[in-house]
Design a protein around this motif. Structure first.
Motif, mmCIF file in Angstrom:
data_model
loop_
_atom_site.group_PDB
_atom_site.id
_atom_site.type_symbol
_atom_site.label_atom_id
_atom_site.label_comp_id
_atom_site.label_asym_id
_atom_site.label_seq_id
_atom_site.Cartn_x
_atom_site.Cartn_y
_atom_site.Cartn_z
ATOM 1 N N LEU A 9 29.977 42.735 24.384
ATOM 2 C CA LEU A 9 29.679 44.361 24.299
ATOM 3 C C LEU A 9 28.257 44.012 25.270
ATOM 4 C CD1 LEU A 9 30.223 47.184 23.635
ATOM 5 C CD2 LEU A 9 28.895 46.716 21.505
ATOM 6 N N GLU B 26 29.466 48.798 27.928
ATOM 7 C CA GLU B 26 30.717 48.528 27.986
ATOM 8 C C GLU B 26 31.115 47.230 27.656
ATOM 9 O OE1 GLU B 26 32.227 49.638 32.003
ATOM 10 O OE2 GLU B 26 30.944 48.243 32.955
ATOM 11 N N PHE C 125 33.884 51.473 25.346
ATOM 12 C CA PHE C 125 33.191 51.547 24.066
ATOM 13 C C PHE C 125 33.318 52.766 23.430
ATOM 14 C CE2 PHE C 125 29.781 51.452 21.072
ATOM 15 C CZ PHE C 125 30.315 50.587 20.342
#
Length: 237
Positions: free
Chosen positions: A187, A197, A203
């Motif tokens: 992440l 993202e 996300f």
């Protein structure tokens, strides 16, 4: 093993195992390529047109001199699916991989009799190759790991371009794979420390009945992300 599948390569169909691009292609030299990955549901492509339109936007930003129109590429995608469907199992869904580069670099033009054109590739393979192994994650979840590798900010790469220059994604994936635990997914943060993202996914957080997702300034504008916004609006979320 020969699959029997056909690949669209610069206007002709060739057996998958024979599909090749030049060693002088800008995609190999610079990662200078835009691409899209699409899938079908019940054999029907999901938002294929929207993916192709995003592909052409990226090609325009990168000044890739395409003469093939959006309609023509969409038709080529459907023809690719039709040619391959007979070698798919009945329950298989189609996963299209569309790649476009500007073709061989100009310095190597004499190798090609000074005729330089973009490289256009459409491959079609069973969706299960890329998603079947993820099925347990719906029950078990993943470990979201923040690596030291940061996302590339919009000041350095326009996030509207879905491109093959993805070394920073690879470095993030390698780093999180070395973290203790299973199902580690990267992440990424931007240089200011904000969530952006994953290396192949957008996300979202659902909190108190609201959907929260990073703003679009440093992330790819995902087609599925936009569809979630559509569904949320319909559901008054």
């Amino acid at each position: 093993m020969k699959s029997g599948r056909q690949v669209y390569l610069n206007g002709v169909f060739v057996p998958e195992h024979e599909a090749k691009i030049s060693i002088f292609d800008s995609a190999l030299m610079f990662g200078d390529m835009v691409f899209e990955m699409t899938r079908s549901f019940n054999k029907k492509q999901f938002k294929l047109r929207e993916h192709i339109e995003r592909l052409y936007l990226g090609a325009k930003i990168l000044h890739i001199p395409l003469t093939m129109t959006i309609d023509e590429l969409e038709a080529a995608c459907m023809e690719t699916i039709a040619k391959n469907d007979e070698v798919f199992e009945n329950h298989d869904e189609h996963r299209l991989m569309i790649n476009i580069s500007r073709g061989p670099l100009g310095i190597y033009a004499p190798v090609f009799d000074n005729k330089l054109e973009p490289t256009i590739v459409i491959a079609d393979f069973p969706l299960k190759w890329t998603v079947a192994s993820m099925a347990p994650l719906y029950s078990n979840g993943i470990n979201a790991v923040i690596p030291s590798q940061r996302a590339i900010p919009a000041s350095l790469m326009d996030p509207k371009i879905k491109n093959r220059s993805r070394l920073f994604y690879q470095m993030a994936n390698i780093e999180v794979s070395k973290v203790k635990g299973e199902n580690n997914w990267a992440l990424l943060l931007d240089p200011d420390g904000f969530i952006t993202e994953g290396t192949g996914d957008n996300f979202f957080i659902i909190k108190n009945g609201e959907i929260i997702t990073p703003e679009g300034r440093n992330i790819l504008r995902g087609i599925s992300r936009d569809y979630i916004f559509e569904l949320a609006s319909q559901l008054n979320i």
